[in-house]
Design a protein around this motif. Sequence first.
Motif, short mmCIF file in Angstrom:
data_model
loop_
_atom_site.label_atom_id
_atom_site.label_comp_id
_atom_site.label_asym_id
_atom_site.label_seq_id
_atom_site.Cartn_x
_atom_site.Cartn_y
_atom_site.Cartn_z
N THR A 267 -25.39 -104.67 -17.14
CA THR A 267 -23.97 -104.94 -17.40
C THR A 267 -23.23 -103.66 -17.80
O THR A 267 -22.08 -103.45 -17.42
CB THR A 267 -23.80 -106.01 -18.49
N GLY A 268 -23.91 -102.79 -18.56
CA GLY A 268 -23.31 -101.53 -18.95
C GLY A 268 -23.05 -100.63 -17.76
O GLY A 268 -21.95 -100.07 -17.60
N ILE A 269 -24.05 -100.48 -16.89
CA ILE A 269 -23.89 -99.64 -15.71
C ILE A 269 -22.79 -100.18 -14.81
O ILE A 269 -21.97 -99.43 -14.27
CB ILE A 269 -25.22 -99.54 -14.94
N ALA A 270 -22.78 -101.50 -14.64
CA ALA A 270 -21.75 -102.12 -13.79
C ALA A 270 -20.35 -101.80 -14.30
O ALA A 270 -19.43 -101.54 -13.52
CB ALA A 270 -21.97 -103.63 -13.73
N GLN A 271 -20.20 -101.80 -15.61
CA GLN A 271 -18.90 -101.50 -16.20
C GLN A 271 -18.57 -100.01 -16.07
O GLN A 271 -17.48 -99.64 -15.64
CB GLN A 271 -18.88 -101.91 -17.67
N TRP A 272 -19.52 -99.15 -16.42
CA TRP A 272 -19.27 -97.71 -16.41
C TRP A 272 -19.01 -97.18 -14.99
O TRP A 272 -18.13 -96.35 -14.79
CB TRP A 272 -20.46 -96.96 -17.00
N ALA A 273 -19.80 -97.67 -14.03
CA ALA A 273 -19.69 -97.16 -12.66
C ALA A 273 -18.78 -98.00 -11.78
O ALA A 273 -18.67 -97.75 -10.58
CB ALA A 273 -21.08 -97.07 -12.03
N LYS A 274 -18.18 -99.04 -12.38
CA LYS A 274 -17.26 -99.93 -11.63
C LYS A 274 -17.95 -100.52 -10.40
O LYS A 274 -17.43 -100.47 -9.28
CB LYS A 274 -15.99 -99.18 -11.24
N VAL A 275 -19.13 -101.09 -10.62
CA VAL A 275 -19.89 -101.71 -9.55
C VAL A 275 -19.31 -103.10 -9.28
O VAL A 275 -19.17 -103.91 -10.20
CB VAL A 275 -21.38 -101.84 -9.93
N PRO A 276 -18.96 -103.41 -8.03
CA PRO A 276 -18.40 -104.75 -7.75
C PRO A 276 -19.42 -105.84 -8.03
O PRO A 276 -20.64 -105.63 -7.89
CB PRO A 276 -18.06 -104.67 -6.25
N GLU A 277 -18.94 -107.00 -8.41
CA GLU A 277 -19.81 -108.12 -8.76
C GLU A 277 -20.75 -108.49 -7.62
O GLU A 277 -21.89 -108.92 -7.86
CB GLU A 277 -18.95 -109.32 -9.15
N SER A 278 -20.30 -108.30 -6.39
CA SER A 278 -21.14 -108.63 -5.22
C SER A 278 -22.35 -107.73 -5.11
O SER A 278 -23.30 -108.05 -4.36
CB SER A 278 -20.31 -108.54 -3.94
N ASN A 279 -22.37 -106.62 -5.81
CA ASN A 279 -23.50 -105.68 -5.78
C ASN A 279 -24.37 -105.77 -7.02
O ASN A 279 -25.19 -104.89 -7.27
CB ASN A 279 -23.00 -104.25 -5.61
N VAL A 280 -24.20 -106.81 -7.81
CA VAL A 280 -25.00 -107.02 -9.02
C VAL A 280 -25.81 -108.30 -8.85
O VAL A 280 -25.24 -109.38 -8.68
CB VAL A 280 -24.10 -107.11 -10.28
N HIS A 281 -27.13 -108.17 -8.91
CA HIS A 281 -28.01 -109.32 -8.65
C HIS A 281 -29.05 -109.43 -9.77
O HIS A 281 -29.94 -108.58 -9.88
CB HIS A 281 -28.71 -109.16 -7.30
N ILE A 282 -28.94 -110.47 -10.58
CA ILE A 282 -29.90 -110.77 -11.63
C ILE A 282 -30.72 -111.97 -11.16
O ILE A 282 -30.17 -113.08 -11.03
CB ILE A 282 -29.21 -111.10 -12.98
N LEU A 283 -31.99 -111.75 -10.88
CA LEU A 283 -32.82 -112.79 -10.25
C LEU A 283 -33.56 -113.62 -11.29
O LEU A 283 -34.09 -113.09 -12.27
CB LEU A 283 -33.80 -112.14 -9.29
#
Length: 315
Positions: A267-283
């Motif tokens: 979640t931190g990396i997604a926020q810092w690097a502005k990763v779109p939600e479609s590229n975040v996968h928690i299995l």
Amino acid sequence: MHAVTDSQLAAALDVVARNGRIVSHPACAAPVHVVSIHRDSPLCVVFLHGLTGQASGSPSLPRVKELGCQMAAIDQQQTHSVLAFDYVGHGLSHPVDALEPYLTANIVKAAMALIETLAPKHASQFIMVGHSYGCTIASRISLEWTRRDQVLGLVLMSPKSETTDKEREFFASVPKYPAFVFSAYSWLDSLRGASSGVAKGGFAANSSKELRLFGTDLSSTMSGIARKNVMAGVTFAGEEVYTKVTAPILLIGGIEDPVAPPTPNITGIAQWAKVPESNVHILENASHQVMLEKASAVNGLLLAFIAERLEAAAQ
């Protein structure tokens, strides 16, 4: 559950048996184990393993294959080049007694030199695939690469971007212990087999005995001096790195991961690097070794991301 299959494990071993070798390089403190596959494509997919891990394992360590299933998935397409290597003292790479080669900054420098030398000369595009600590190496390479536009993307699996007070205290205490302490701990832990601490930390509660034994084998492959030095030299990329990363990122994690919990790490990396939600996968039903526990799902995400990045680069 889509767990790793016997055929995927066999393919992981085969890709190493056919393409692995030991090489010496002036940028490396000791000979390193390398797996390289050259194709005509301008894209080279680079695999970067985790702390005390190894990129692909070897025929002599049949259960140890940290990123072998993903390497095999790329190889089976027979389209893109593949490059993987074990850091100093990891896997089949030779250990050294000095601390300096194990410092994160120097592992990054050695990794960049190996990529520049061992990737095909015609390679002009790179996708870095990192696991755990390998995500730190991948992200820093993307910032230090001479032509940053050549790094088409980063695939970060179970990234470690936040350390707890207890972890920082442990890493700070490492230098005061003799190397045999780390060897003894690893040996004692390996005696617990599928119930070892490494197995429990790496795999979800309902994972198979085969996968848990993988974790136990992984724990016992590294010398005490190498284990001590890499833990003494480690730093993890955090906000100060990821806010500067411009390459598109694919984030993959396991919801049961106790080593690098998705919150706050992914979640931190997604926020810092502005990763779109479609590229975040928690299995679900997966932990730190998500790329083995969910090999088919992870391979599908990896191949789709590669296709997407190549299409974007062609426009």
